[in-house]
Motif scaffolding. Sequence first.
Motif, PDB file in Angstrom:
ATOM      1  N   LEU B  56       0.837  -1.204   0.000  1.00 38.78           N
ATOM      2  CA  LEU B  56       0.000   0.000   0.000  1.00 38.78           C
ATOM      3  C   LEU B  56       0.870   1.250   0.000  1.00 38.78           C
ATOM      4  N   ASP B  57       0.398   2.256  -0.720  1.00 39.78           N
ATOM      5  CA  ASP B  57       1.047   3.563  -0.683  1.00 39.78           C
ATOM      6  C   ASP B  57       0.796   4.168   0.697  1.00 39.78           C
ATOM      7  N   ASP B  59       0.999   7.060   1.668  1.00 35.66           N
ATOM      8  CA  ASP B  59       0.288   8.348   1.587  1.00 35.66           C
ATOM      9  C   ASP B  59      -1.063   8.213   0.899  1.00 35.66           C
ATOM     10  N   ILE B  60      -1.601   7.024   0.877  1.00 34.90           N
ATOM     11  CA  ILE B  60      -2.869   6.808   0.164  1.00 34.90           C
ATOM     12  C   ILE B  60      -3.941   7.773   0.673  1.00 34.90           C
ATOM     13  N   ARG B  61      -4.733   8.296  -0.265  1.00 32.76           N
ATOM     14  CA  ARG B  61      -5.835   9.187   0.141  1.00 32.76           C
ATOM     15  C   ARG B  61      -7.020   9.030  -0.800  1.00 32.76           C
ATOM     16  N   PRO B  62      -8.179   9.485  -0.348  1.00 28.86           N
ATOM     17  CA  PRO B  62      -9.395   9.295  -1.151  1.00 28.86           C
ATOM     18  C   PRO B  62      -9.437  10.232  -2.351  1.00 28.86           C
ATOM     19  N   ALA B  63      -9.957   9.730  -3.473  1.00 30.18           N
ATOM     20  CA  ALA B  63     -10.277  10.599  -4.606  1.00 30.18           C
ATOM     21  C   ALA B  63     -11.718  11.077  -4.439  1.00 30.18           C
ATOM     22  N   HIS B  64     -12.525  10.234  -3.797  1.00 34.48           N
ATOM     23  CA  HIS B  64     -13.944  10.553  -3.655  1.00 34.48           C
ATOM     24  C   HIS B  64     -14.489   9.924  -2.368  1.00 34.48           C
ATOM     25  N   ILE B  65     -15.280  10.715  -1.630  1.00 36.29           N
ATOM     26  CA  ILE B  65     -15.907  10.196  -0.405  1.00 36.29           C
ATOM     27  C   ILE B  65     -17.393  10.502  -0.461  1.00 36.29           C
ATOM     28  N   GLU B  66     -18.184   9.580   0.038  1.00 36.38           N
ATOM     29  CA  GLU B  66     -19.629   9.769  -0.022  1.00 36.38           C
ATOM     30  C   GLU B  66     -20.257   9.174   1.236  1.00 36.38           C
ATOM     31  N   LEU B  67     -21.157   9.930   1.859  1.00 35.09           N
ATOM     32  CA  LEU B  67     -21.899   9.407   3.009  1.00 35.09           C
ATOM     33  C   LEU B  67     -23.292   9.014   2.540  1.00 35.09           C
ATOM     34  N   VAL B  68     -23.675   7.770   2.760  1.00 38.38           N
ATOM     35  CA  VAL B  68     -24.974   7.287   2.292  1.00 38.38           C
ATOM     36  C   VAL B  68     -25.884   7.011   3.488  1.00 38.38           C
ATOM     37  N   GLN B  69     -26.979   7.718   3.547  1.00 36.83           N
ATOM     38  CA  GLN B  69     -28.024   7.475   4.558  1.00 36.83           C
ATOM     39  C   GLN B  69     -27.498   7.390   5.991  1.00 36.83           C
ATOM     40  N   GLN B  79      -4.952   6.405  -5.309  1.00 33.09           N
ATOM     41  CA  GLN B  79      -3.774   5.713  -5.842  1.00 33.09           C
ATOM     42  C   GLN B  79      -4.106   4.418  -6.584  1.00 33.09           C
ATOM     43  N   ASP B  80      -5.011   3.614  -6.036  1.00 29.93           N
ATOM     44  CA  ASP B  80      -5.258   2.317  -6.677  1.00 29.93           C
ATOM     45  C   ASP B  80      -6.676   2.168  -7.217  1.00 29.93           C
ATOM     46  N   GLY B  81      -7.489   3.230  -7.093  1.00 32.42           N
ATOM     47  CA  GLY B  81      -8.831   3.197  -7.659  1.00 32.42           C
ATOM     48  C   GLY B  81      -9.781   2.227  -6.972  1.00 32.42           C
ATOM     49  N   HIS B  82      -9.313   1.587  -5.911  1.00 27.67           N
ATOM     50  CA  HIS B  82     -10.143   0.616  -5.197  1.00 27.67           C
ATOM     51  C   HIS B  82     -11.327   1.318  -4.529  1.00 27.67           C
ATOM     52  N   GLN B  83     -12.473   0.634  -4.497  1.00 28.56           N
ATOM     53  CA  GLN B  83     -13.652   1.180  -3.826  1.00 28.56           C
ATOM     54  C   GLN B  83     -13.878   0.468  -2.504  1.00 28.56           C
ATOM     55  N   SER B  84     -14.004   1.265  -1.451  1.00 29.68           N
ATOM     56  CA  SER B  84     -14.259   0.689  -0.128  1.00 29.68           C
ATOM     57  C   SER B  84     -15.614   1.137   0.379  1.00 29.68           C
ATOM     58  N   GLU B  85     -16.253   0.253   1.122  1.00 35.23           N
ATOM     59  CA  GLU B  85     -17.541   0.582   1.723  1.00 35.23           C
ATOM     60  C   GLU B  85     -17.435   0.290   3.216  1.00 35.23           C
ATOM     61  N   PHE B  86     -17.532   1.337   4.026  1.00 35.33           N
ATOM     62  CA  PHE B  86     -17.414   1.156   5.474  1.00 35.33           C
ATOM     63  C   PHE B  86     -18.762   1.420   6.130  1.00 35.33           C
ATOM     64  N   GLY B  87     -19.351   0.408   6.718  1.00 35.69           N
ATOM     65  CA  GLY B  87     -20.609   0.584   7.428  1.00 35.69           C
ATOM     66  C   GLY B  87     -20.373   1.300   8.753  1.00 35.69           C
ATOM     67  N   ALA B  88     -21.442   1.916   9.267  1.00 34.30           N
ATOM     68  CA  ALA B  88     -21.321   2.661  10.526  1.00 34.30           C
ATOM     69  C   ALA B  88     -20.847   1.748  11.655  1.00 34.30           C
ATOM     70  N   LYS B  89     -21.374   0.527  11.686  1.00 39.69           N
ATOM     71  CA  LYS B  89     -20.981  -0.387  12.760  1.00 39.69           C
ATOM     72  C   LYS B  89     -19.493  -0.724  12.671  1.00 39.69           C
ATOM     73  N   TRP B  90     -19.040  -1.008  11.457  1.00 39.95           N
ATOM     74  CA  TRP B  90     -17.617  -1.319  11.270  1.00 39.95           C
ATOM     75  C   TRP B  90     -16.766  -0.147  11.747  1.00 39.95           C
ATOM     76  N   LEU B  91     -17.174   1.062  11.337  1.00 37.72           N
ATOM     77  CA  LEU B  91     -16.370   2.239  11.686  1.00 37.72           C
ATOM     78  C   LEU B  91     -16.313   2.429  13.205  1.00 37.72           C
ATOM     79  N   ARG B  92     -17.469   2.339  13.829  1.00 38.68           N
ATOM     80  CA  ARG B  92     -17.479   2.553  15.275  1.00 38.68           C
ATOM     81  C   ARG B  92     -16.676   1.458  15.987  1.00 38.68           C
ATOM     82  N   ASP B  93     -16.790   0.228  15.463  1.00 35.30           N
ATOM     83  CA  ASP B  93     -16.055  -0.897  16.056  1.00 35.30           C
ATOM     84  C   ASP B  93     -14.550  -0.799  15.831  1.00 35.30           C
ATOM     85  N   HIS B  94     -14.139   0.108  14.966  1.00 37.54           N
ATOM     86  CA  HIS B  94     -12.706   0.262  14.707  1.00 37.54           C
ATOM     87  C   HIS B  94     -12.190   1.641  15.091  1.00 37.54           C
TER      88      HIS B  94
END
Lengths: 384, 384
Positions: B56-57, B59-69, B79-94
């Motif tokens: 992983l780079d 200095d990796i950073r987002p090209a695009h961020i979106e909050l859904v509902q 950097q790698d164009g990968h798409q990640s989806e982080f649920g609220a529960k996952w985020l709070r648990d981490h």
Amino acid sequence: MEKYSIVNYSAGKNWLTVAWKDGHASIFYYIYLRDNCPSPRNIHKNGQKITETAQLDTDIRPAHIELVQNDTINIIWEQDGHQSEFGAKWLRDHCLSKQEIEKREMKNRLFEPIELWDSTLGIGAPQADYQQIIEDDTSLTVWLEYVRRYGFAVLNNVPIHSGAVIEIARLFGYIRETNYGRVYNEKTVLHPNNLTYTSLALSPSTDNPYRDPVPTLHLAHCLQNQVQGGDTIVVDGFKVATMFRIEYPYLFELLSTVPVNFRFRDKDHWIERKATIIGLDAQKEVCSLRFNNRAIQPFEIENQLIPLFYKAYQTFARMLDDPAFQVKFKMLPGQLFITDNERILHGRTSFDSKEGKRHLQGTYADRDGLLSKLRMLKKKQMPD
Amino acid sequence: MEKYSIVNYSAGKNWLTVAWKDGHASIFYYIYLRDNCPSPRNIHKNGQKITETAQLDTDIRPAHIELVQNDTINIIWEQDGHQSEFGAKWLRDHCLSKQEIEKREMKNRLFEPIELWDSTLGIGAPQADYQQIIEDDTSLTVWLEYVRRYGFAVLNNVPIHSGAVIEIARLFGYIRETNYGRVYNEKTVLHPNNLTYTSLALSPSTDNPYRDPVPTLHLAHCLQNQVQGGDTIVVDGFKVATMFRIEYPYLFELLSTVPVNFRFRDKDHWIERKATIIGLDAQKEVCSLRFNNRAIQPFEIENQLIPLFYKAYQTFARMLDDPAFQVKFKMLPGQLFITDNERILHGRTSFDSKEGKRHLQGTYADRDGLLSKLRMLKKKQMPD
């Protein structure tokens, strides 16, 4: 063999001074002499110690001392009336002067220090032939010595049948059975509970860091290999850790003090351990590595440490991935490799399972059995 | 289960800040998010991590961020164009704030802290009945939990036949085979290669300190006991080490930094290990003890340290011998006891073998298997 002769002795309040013919003088604390008295009442003929150190009077001192023929010192102890007989050889062999300790360490050393290595080791060096190590103790000694010294060795022409890897481990030790069984089969399966059972690349790692204790030896035997890729990679983690420590002392400090979580879960098991990636002994020397990017869990450390910890982890991981430190080879059917699993990382390149079958059979064992066997073999071969 | 809702987020240079409806704010370094992206391309459905952290780079950073509902944050990485989806529960648990880490530690904790004990524990407490633990998972859980918490437990009414001790170990783990075999038989023999096979008293000790790694669990099952003496003694070494550390910090320092030699030799084996008597983890907490006065070798340390080292050794040994720390009991046929062999010392009083037969059958296993079994049992019994 050197013959030591005692010229005289003098008895102080807490210790006995022994003057030797060669000019050396030894000081023995009375408590040490009494504690290690070699009489059959104190040391069983099987070598185990009977004397209960806890029960000795810390201030124990002689009631009577006698030097016999410059060769033996007899002591009758005041507190318990016990009689000890210390031969000149025993005394000299137990002299705790810096000089004598060092001399003994050199003389009695069965093992040379281990050798750290990088890619220049090549695959040629630590190899042996199955038939030879089976038939000939000298060849077996050489091969086991490779394992001790390099933490890694290859064995060629092992019979190609299931279970042969166990027979090799039994040449020097005992199988460490785990949830994977007495052996595990590294081949591609449909529902892998471990990424080992896929065709993915596996970056160099130590096995089973989630276990406590971690198995200290890993053996893998190739039964079938029809694919182009799937090359085996080995890295001397102690070498890399040594370089890492020199170049990045602060990052080294992090990986040797901040524990991380390793985990394996499937439907029947939940094995987990929190431990540092780099393990140090009481003298702060590297003594064990746990590195496995597949089993590591999200770092559970305070946020402000995250950037630096990632720097440490990535820097170390990239060094382990550096071909300059790696030996890479293709396992052929009948080949087996063994690694010290707390020192050597192993991995593999990816392969295409459509090309054919690739089947390695692996098992775990422990270092103590191997070292015991090696000591016995070396002792047998030494001039007495 | 708490339902967490995201109010909004803000994207900094190196981290994402998430504001929660309950007023809490979480900071996530981008490298941490990308590294732990829970997508199936990054975490295999078996739970193992596929993402190669090293690649992983930093200095990796987002090209695009979106909050859904208020429930999901989607990120496309620059950097790698990968798409990640982080649920609220996952985020709070981490969330790696101190407060959330502590909250999680409490919430997810399967195990209470271990309990240190002395003679007041008595023999009554950590006991269970064979038939019950075989038939009932709750009873098995309770018994295994005793082992984890106290490092010691007794099992009653175990069938009296050779090999039963293996069946008990197999309830939770795997046998650690050694040079003594898969089981060893503690009875008096004519030419004992180990003092265990005599009628002598054995001062409390951990088993096999000469091994590397030391077996972490010890089980002994009584098949026959016709003698008056031969009582079993157990001591919580962690309790004693804790008191020793408080009362004699400098002596504790010696036993945790100066290594000693442990050895076992017979005609076929030469097992030896140099290690400290008290083992500390990276946080300087006591994590393992090796104490065995029968296997210890004459100290090979510089003479000037001898008096103080004896003081340390004798002081610690006398504390271990102090009845105030010991639980003593007579093993009856059908009884079995298990100890955490890096924490609990066990010993026996002497007996007169003319009085009759005394036969214990012992084996070794490891902690990781027991803890895995215990986690699975507890998980099954927990409300989800």
